[in-house]
Write an enzyme that holds these catalytic residues in place. Structure first.
Site, short mmCIF file in Angstrom:
data_model
loop_
_atom_site.label_atom_id
_atom_site.label_comp_id
_atom_site.label_asym_id
_atom_site.label_seq_id
_atom_site.Cartn_x
_atom_site.Cartn_y
_atom_site.Cartn_z
N HIS A 102 -34.81 42.01 15.65
CA HIS A 102 -33.68 41.26 15.08
C HIS A 102 -34.16 39.91 14.58
O HIS A 102 -35.06 39.30 15.14
CB HIS A 102 -32.55 41.09 16.10
CG HIS A 102 -33.00 40.59 17.43
ND1 HIS A 102 -33.60 41.39 18.37
CD2 HIS A 102 -32.93 39.36 17.99
CE1 HIS A 102 -33.89 40.70 19.44
NE2 HIS A 102 -33.50 39.45 19.24
N HIS A 104 -32.78 36.16 13.81
CA HIS A 104 -31.68 35.20 13.98
C HIS A 104 -31.60 34.33 12.73
O HIS A 104 -32.61 33.79 12.27
CB HIS A 104 -31.95 34.25 15.15
CG HIS A 104 -32.04 34.88 16.50
ND1 HIS A 104 -31.01 34.87 17.40
CD2 HIS A 104 -33.06 35.52 17.12
CE1 HIS A 104 -31.39 35.46 18.52
NE2 HIS A 104 -32.63 35.87 18.38
P1 5GP Z 1 -33.52 37.43 21.51
O1 5GP Z 1 -33.53 36.48 22.67
O2 5GP Z 1 -33.88 38.83 21.92
O3 5GP Z 1 -34.29 36.93 20.34
O4 5GP Z 1 -32.01 37.44 21.01
C1 5GP Z 1 -31.08 38.39 21.40
C2 5GP Z 1 -29.74 37.89 20.95
O5 5GP Z 1 -28.82 38.97 21.03
C3 5GP Z 1 -29.18 36.76 21.79
O6 5GP Z 1 -28.96 35.61 20.98
C4 5GP Z 1 -27.87 37.32 22.34
O7 5GP Z 1 -26.83 36.39 22.38
C5 5GP Z 1 -27.57 38.45 21.38
N1 5GP Z 1 -26.82 39.54 21.99
C6 5GP Z 1 -27.10 40.17 23.15
N2 5GP Z 1 -26.19 41.13 23.40
C7 5GP Z 1 -25.33 41.12 22.36
C8 5GP Z 1 -24.17 41.89 22.04
O8 5GP Z 1 -23.73 42.77 22.77
N3 5GP Z 1 -23.54 41.59 20.88
C9 5GP Z 1 -23.98 40.61 20.04
N4 5GP Z 1 -23.28 40.39 18.94
N5 5GP Z 1 -25.07 39.86 20.31
C10 5GP Z 1 -25.74 40.11 21.46
#
Ligand code: 5GP
Length: 155
Positions: A102, A104
């Site tokens: 993903h 951001h």
């Molecule tokens: P990472 O830390 O892996 O780069 O970011 C994962 C992101 O996914 C986090 O910012 C978190 O808030 C988001 N996230 C986790 N679970 C969900 C979900 O069920 N729905 C949405 N919309 N975002 C999620």
């Protein structure tokens, strides 16, 4: 952290978990982060079940690249943010918490106070020469052996 098939984003893609959709096509889905750092914080994901950037197929990568600028433009136009960051974590030690690739998109407002701090150092040019040449050679080997195509997990 090899739970890509059952990651929360797979459930979002299948519609089992709701999300605030921003964009949807055959290869890419974009939606609002559930815990936004700032208003309009968006996640852009490939539909392909790739955990990290280095595992993504060329087709999905191309699709992501094609739509990213327009999604950024739309976010900027609507939110009135002054700037934005693209953040993309690969692997647990790098801060990745959901095992599905993903990107951001994090709008920055005039009163935003968040920071992405890292302690960078001046480059060591001798080491830089070595690593640049090694990475470049590895890249050329990927192209030569068509490894990306062979490892394409888009199907
Ligand atoms: P990472 O830390 O892996 O780069 O970011 C994962 C992101 O996914 C986090 O910012 C978190 O808030 C988001 N996230 C986790 N679970 C969900 C979900 O069920 N729905 C949405 N919309 N975002 C999620």
């Amino acid at each position: 952290m090899n739970d890509a098939p059952n990651s929360i984003f797979s459930l979002i893609l299948s519609g089992e978990i709701p999300s605030h959709k921003i964009y949807d096509d055959d290869f890419v889905y974009a939606f609002l982060d559930i815990n936004p750092l700032t208003r309009g914080h968006t996640l852009v994901i490939p539909k392909e079940n790739a955990p990290t950037m280095d595992t993504l197929s060329e087709d999905s990568a191309a699709s992501l690249g094609r739509v990213l600028p327009k999604i950024c433009r739309a976010i900027m136009q609507v939110t009135g943010a002054i700037n934005y960051n693209l953040i993309q974590n690969n692997g647990e030690a790098a801060g990745q918490t959901v095992n599905h690739l993903h990107i951001h998109i994090i709008p920055r407002y005039s009163d935003s106070e968040h920071s992405f701090v890292w302690a960078n150092q001046p480059i060591d040019h001798l080491d830089a020469k070595n690593i640049a040449e090694s990475i470049s050679a590895a890249f050329s080997n990927f192209l030569r052996s068509n490894l990306w195509a062979a490892e394409d997990n888009s199907g």
